[in-house]
Scaffold this active site. Structure first.
Site, PDB file in Angstrom:
ATOM      1  N   ASN A 100       0.865  -1.181   0.000  1.00 45.85           N
ATOM      2  CA  ASN A 100       0.000   0.000   0.000  1.00 45.85           C
ATOM      3  C   ASN A 100       0.896   1.224   0.000  1.00 45.85           C
ATOM      4  O   ASN A 100       1.798   1.338   0.831  1.00 45.85           O
ATOM      5  CB  ASN A 100      -0.897  -0.054   1.248  1.00 45.85           C
ATOM      6  CG  ASN A 100      -1.795   1.168   1.383  1.00 45.85           C
ATOM      7  OD1 ASN A 100      -1.342   2.260   1.677  1.00 45.85           O
ATOM      8  ND2 ASN A 100      -3.094   0.957   1.190  1.00 45.85           N
ATOM      9  N   CYS A 131      -6.381   7.965   2.960  1.00 38.27           N
ATOM     10  CA  CYS A 131      -6.068   8.060   4.389  1.00 38.27           C
ATOM     11  C   CYS A 131      -6.625   9.369   4.936  1.00 38.27           C
ATOM     12  O   CYS A 131      -6.282  10.442   4.442  1.00 38.27           O
ATOM     13  CB  CYS A 131      -4.569   8.003   4.640  1.00 38.27           C
ATOM     14  SG  CYS A 131      -4.187   8.202   6.405  1.00 38.27           S
ATOM     15  N   LYS A 166      -7.451   2.402  -3.641  1.00 38.93           N
ATOM     16  CA  LYS A 166      -8.328   2.354  -2.470  1.00 38.93           C
ATOM     17  C   LYS A 166      -8.981   3.709  -2.243  1.00 38.93           C
ATOM     18  O   LYS A 166      -8.315   4.715  -2.050  1.00 38.93           O
ATOM     19  CB  LYS A 166      -7.535   1.954  -1.221  1.00 38.93           C
ATOM     20  CG  LYS A 166      -8.414   1.761   0.016  1.00 38.93           C
ATOM     21  CD  LYS A 166      -7.630   1.116   1.133  1.00 38.93           C
ATOM     22  CE  LYS A 166      -8.511   0.796   2.330  1.00 38.93           C
ATOM     23  NZ  LYS A 166      -7.732   0.118   3.379  1.00 38.93           N
ATOM     24  N   THR A 194     -11.758   4.229   5.852  1.00 37.66           N
ATOM     25  CA  THR A 194     -12.571   4.577   7.025  1.00 37.66           C
ATOM     26  C   THR A 194     -13.382   5.851   6.805  1.00 37.66           C
ATOM     27  O   THR A 194     -13.046   6.692   5.991  1.00 37.66           O
ATOM     28  CB  THR A 194     -11.668   4.786   8.248  1.00 37.66           C
ATOM     29  OG1 THR A 194     -10.671   5.746   7.910  1.00 37.66           O
ATOM     30  CG2 THR A 194     -11.022   3.491   8.673  1.00 37.66           C
TER      31      THR A 194
END
Lengths: 300, 263
Positions: A100, A131, A166, A194
């Site tokens: 990643n 992120c 992602k 998240t």
């Protein structure tokens, strides 16, 4: 007949559709004493940045209703130490290894991708444009169609490794972002990272996390993740890796039913290190009971 | 390190809101050292979701014991468990105390339920050296394990904030009194308790040039070094900023007091 659990993510072949998520499984070895790593479909490594990152001050995690918030801040040793200290250990792990990567500029992403190419032990890259806990890069790219395209496109030019992008759920509409990633050259999309959230301590009257906000994960987010995975699966032509709150094999089947090719297990690893392995067994039993022989038959 | 289902063999309410559980886990106890911990799944439901870390209180051939205070939802649910119930636990985890087999008197300083891991250490150290335990708490009901420690032949001194047992003061007052009059210098100190206490402890240790190991506590997710959720700020001589974040779960929970950057 024994069902065949293998799936293809672009040119990447996974022995089964169950991956463990970045940031939730270290570099694999952390869990080697607790589970047989070779059982997993693949391991997505902790995010790698060009330079070392110390991460955010503690407290970095707090438990919430059926979930947890984290604001680790991408603490990692940086690319050069990763290559020296961690990469040599990866070729011993008998499963697919996906690195990643996260950068502050599209060029930085490309540099890391180039350095990780043609290295024994790395089978694919996951581009982290999601992120929520860093002030530069990360989610800021994944919240913008053009920037997502730019990052993926630069990485695409830098490597021939299979590319997974992602995505962040913290957007108004995730579908155009997913399409921008595909246009940029993504071989697969993984979602969701998240959800941005926060929690307060009413005694100290302060936020529970030093970073104030953090990323929410765990079973609390599964319905949101499932909805977004379905939306993206309906639209894009590349394989989708579904994740967000998967705790059990039943959870993972919901993602496979809406069209995900594979699933990724995050927070569940903390709760039960055997979660990934148990989910693989659950999927296998479900297929056997329904006399399914290959993964494609699960999709509704 | 192993994940297993451990039956609760004994349960005791040692004081108000303080419980001791003996767990049937010989596969964990055979490798366990004082200062290490176990990561316990308290419920199979999603609330509370995460495991809870508990330092190992006693180590014996049949398993381990944990000793905890009820502080929130997780510990409250754990306190409701009964003898015969099973707990999903992972352990032994982390780096424990480095118990040197030297002849110096070892000084163990505990704040409240911080006595939990120091008890296992005391049992280990007393086999080859004199052990002195200094325990502090707000009031006498928070002073636990006193009789058991004395039964082991360990000299215990007590301090309470309200003077209801022992001297009126805090555990580190006892430590200073002891070191001032100690016959030999640089006695090894081991501590566990609330952060403000540990900070003072570390300062006193430095003043007397005593080696000092302390056990820290943090909210944890994985417990095995993967998530980086439980870090503490530590001295890093090689880094330009002179600090780094280390994981309580695998780099600790026991650290050299000199390495910690206190706030």
């Amino acid at each position: 007949m024994e069902p065949n659990l293998s799936v293809n993510i672009g040119k990447l072949r996974l022995k089964n559709p169950v991956l463990v998520a970045s940031g939730c499984f270290g570099y694999g070895q952390e869990y080697a004493e607790l589970i047989d790593l070779s059982m997993l479909g693949g391991i997505i490594l902790k995010g790698i940045t060009l330079k070392e990152r110390k991460g955010n001050p503690p407290p970095r995690i707090v438990e919430t209703s059926s979930g947890m918030l984290n604001a680790i801040g991408l603490q990692n040793m940086g690319l050069s130490r990763f290559l020296k200290e961690k990469l040599p250990l990866l070729s011993d792990i008998p499963t697919t290894i996906i690195a990643n990567i996260c950068g502050e500029t599209p060029e930085e992403y490309a540099t890391i991708a180039r350095e990780l190419s043609n290295k024994e032990g790395i089978d694919a890259l996951e581009i982290n444009v999601s992120c929520p806990n860093v002030s530069h890069g990360g989610m800021l790219f994944g919240q913008d169609m053009m920037l997502t395209f730019e990052v993926v496109n630069q990485v695409r030019k830098a490597t021939t490794l299979p590319l997974i992008v992602k995505l962040s759920p913290n957007v108004t509409d995730i579908v155009p972002i997913a399409q921008a990633a595909v246009d940029g050259g993504a071989d697969a999309i993984s979602l969701i990272n998240t959800l941005l959230g926060m929690a307060l301590d009413i005694e100290s009257r302060k936020p529970c996390l030093s970073n104030i906000t953090g990323g929410l994960s765990g079973p609390a987010i599964k319905p949101v993740a499932l909805r977004m995975v379905r939306d993206v699966c309906k639209f894009v032509t590349v394989p989708v890796i579904g994740q967000g709150g998967i705790m059990t094999w039943e959870d993972s089947l919901e993602f496979l039913l809406v069209g995900a090719t594979a699933v990724c297990i995050g927070t569940a690893n903390f709760v039960n290190p055997k979660a990934g392995v148990e989910i693989i067994e659950g999927i296998r039993d479900y297929m056997k009971q329904r006399k399914m022989v290959k993964m494609g038959e699960i999709r509704m | 390190m192993i994940q297993l289902s451990a039956k609760i063999l004994e349960k005791e309410e040692v004081a108000c809101d303080h419980y001791r559980l003996a767990l049937d886990a010989p596969l964990i106890s055979k490798d366990a050292h004082p200062g290490q911990f176990v990561h316990v799944k308290i419920t199979s439901q999603y609330m509370p979701l995460l495991r809870r870390p508990f330092s190992i209180h006693r180590i014996n051939s049949s398993g381990i014991e944990i000793l905890f205070r009820v502080v929130g939802t997780g510990t409250r649910l754990l306190a409701e468990k009964r003898v015969g119930d099973e707990l999903d636990i992972i352990g032994p985890l982390g780096h424990g105390f480095m118990a040197k087999e030297d002849t110096f008197t070892a000084i163990l300083v505990a704040g409240g339920v911080g006595v939990a891991p120091l008890f296992a250490l005391a049992e280990r150290l007393r086999q080859f050296t004199e052990v002195k335990m200094l325990i502090g708490s707000k009031t006498k009901t928070g002073i636990i394990c006193l009789e058991k420690l004395e039964a082991l032949g360990i000299g215990v001194q007590v301090a309470t904030d309200d003077g209801s047992l022992g001297i009126k003061g805090i555990a580190t007052d006892l430590l200073e009194d002891f070191l001032v009059t100690a016959a030999s210098p640089q006695l090894p100190i081991y501590g566990c308790g609330p952060m403000p206490m540990l900070k003072v402890l570390s300062e006193i240790a430095q003043l007397y040039s005593s080696p000092c190991q302390i056990s820290l506590e943090a909210n944890m997710a994985c417990g095995v070094g993967a998530c980086l959720g439980c870090v503490v700020k530590m001295v890093d001589h090689h880094s330009p900023s002179h600090f780094e974040y280390k994981r309580v779960c695998v780099d600790g929970p026991v650290f050299d007091a000199k390495e910690i950057l206190w706030r």
